[in-house]
Design an enzyme around this catalytic site. Structure first.
Site: not given
Ligand code: GUN
Length: 286
Positions: A53, A97, A120
């Site tokens: 990311k 995350q 998100d």
């Molecule tokens: N863990 C797995 N996928 C995601 C996501 O898209 N966002 C976040 N914050 N955590 C994750």
């Protein structure tokens, strides 16, 4: 019939180039879109995700910060970090995350993120905005699926879409997005007695369960469009989705592969959301 693949890498490249161009234009106006990624603990999969990311942000010219904390971090300390990021004018998107360590209430942390920075799309305000058709941030994975349908010029109005899976992150928001585009939507899940009876009716199928071979060729109407959100490993350890790709490719008109399908689109839509958040912050100034 041999289905055409919808190439998530190619589409991502195209969309990320647009994000980079828009970011450069914002920079010329003195604003750099910024994303903060917060990782607590040392979950190996999460480490890879957050690295990807942050790298995607850098490649598109966005500002990004990665905050890494020990698994022992207290909930109060994490909430204080989120609050600081809420008030940081250089940050337009905040991503904590998941999963978080068991002693931290993940929902409480998500609700602490300002909805204006919830790139998100996991905050209940974002979920409510999606449900009511108000402006807000859409969760990245189903949003990416919508972009994939758009990329093939697919018109959802009056079509029957079947979503397999009802998670808050994919299944439920996916169903709402399809509904917003005037599809007739069915949500199937683990308690659905006859999944095949539903999928055989579908013009569009989104498989988001997290289990191999949830969707096989005999369950698909000829010409249907199939989107595979699954991320699984087969016996050889190879990445695969929820859909029997070889079999379903013989029946469907379009299909997304795994890897190289929905996966890259998730990060792309995170960039899109962060850029959008920065644009909103700029227009709020004027
Ligand atoms: N863990 C797995 N996928 C995601 C996501 O898209 N966002 C976040 N914050 N955590 C994750």
């Amino acid at each position: 019939m041999t289905a055409q693949r919808i190439d998530g890498n190619a589409l991502s490249q195209q969309l990320r180039a647009q994000v980079a161009a828009d970011t450069a234009a914002l920079k010329a106006q003195g604003l750099i879109p910024g994303l903060a990624v917060v990782l607590v603990g040392d979950n190996p999969a999460s480490q890879v995700y957050v690295r990807n990311k942050v790298k995607a942000c850098q490649d598109a010219g966005l500002h990004s910060v990665l905050e890494k904390y020990e698994a022992t971090m207290s909930e109060a300390d994490l909430l204080a970090r989120v609050e600081a990021l809420n008030n940081d004018p250089q940050i337009h998107g905040i991503l904590v995350q998941l999963p978080l360590p068991a002693h931290i209430d993940a929902q409480k942390v998500i609700e602490a993120i300002s909805p204006a920075k919830d790139v998100d799309g996991f905050h209940i305000a974002s979920a409510g905005a999606l449900m009511t058709g108000m402006p807000g941030f859409w969760p990245c994975t189903p949003y990416g699926c919508m972009k994939m349908l758009e990329s093939i010029g697919y018109k959802l109005r009056g079509k029957h879409a079947v979503v397999i899976g009802r998670s808050n992150i994919v299944g439920k928001p996916m169903a709402l997005m399809l509904l917003q585009e005037n599809a007739t939507v069915t949500i199937c899940h683990s308690a659905t007695p006859d999944l095949k009876a539903h999928t055989l009716q579908a013009d569009v199928i989104v498989a988001a369960v997290g289990k191999r071979n949830v969707l096989t060729a005999d369950m698909v109407k000829p010409g249907a469009v199939v989107l595979d959100v699954g991320m699984n490993r087969n016996e050889e350890g190879k990445l695969c989705g929820d859909v029997d790709f070889e079999g379903v490719s013989q029946v469907a008109s379009y299909i997304t592969p795994v890897p190289g399908g929905v996966g890259p689109m998730t990060i792309t839509m995170l960039l899109v959301n962060t850029l959008e958040s920065a644009k909103r912050a700029l227009s709020a100034q004027h």
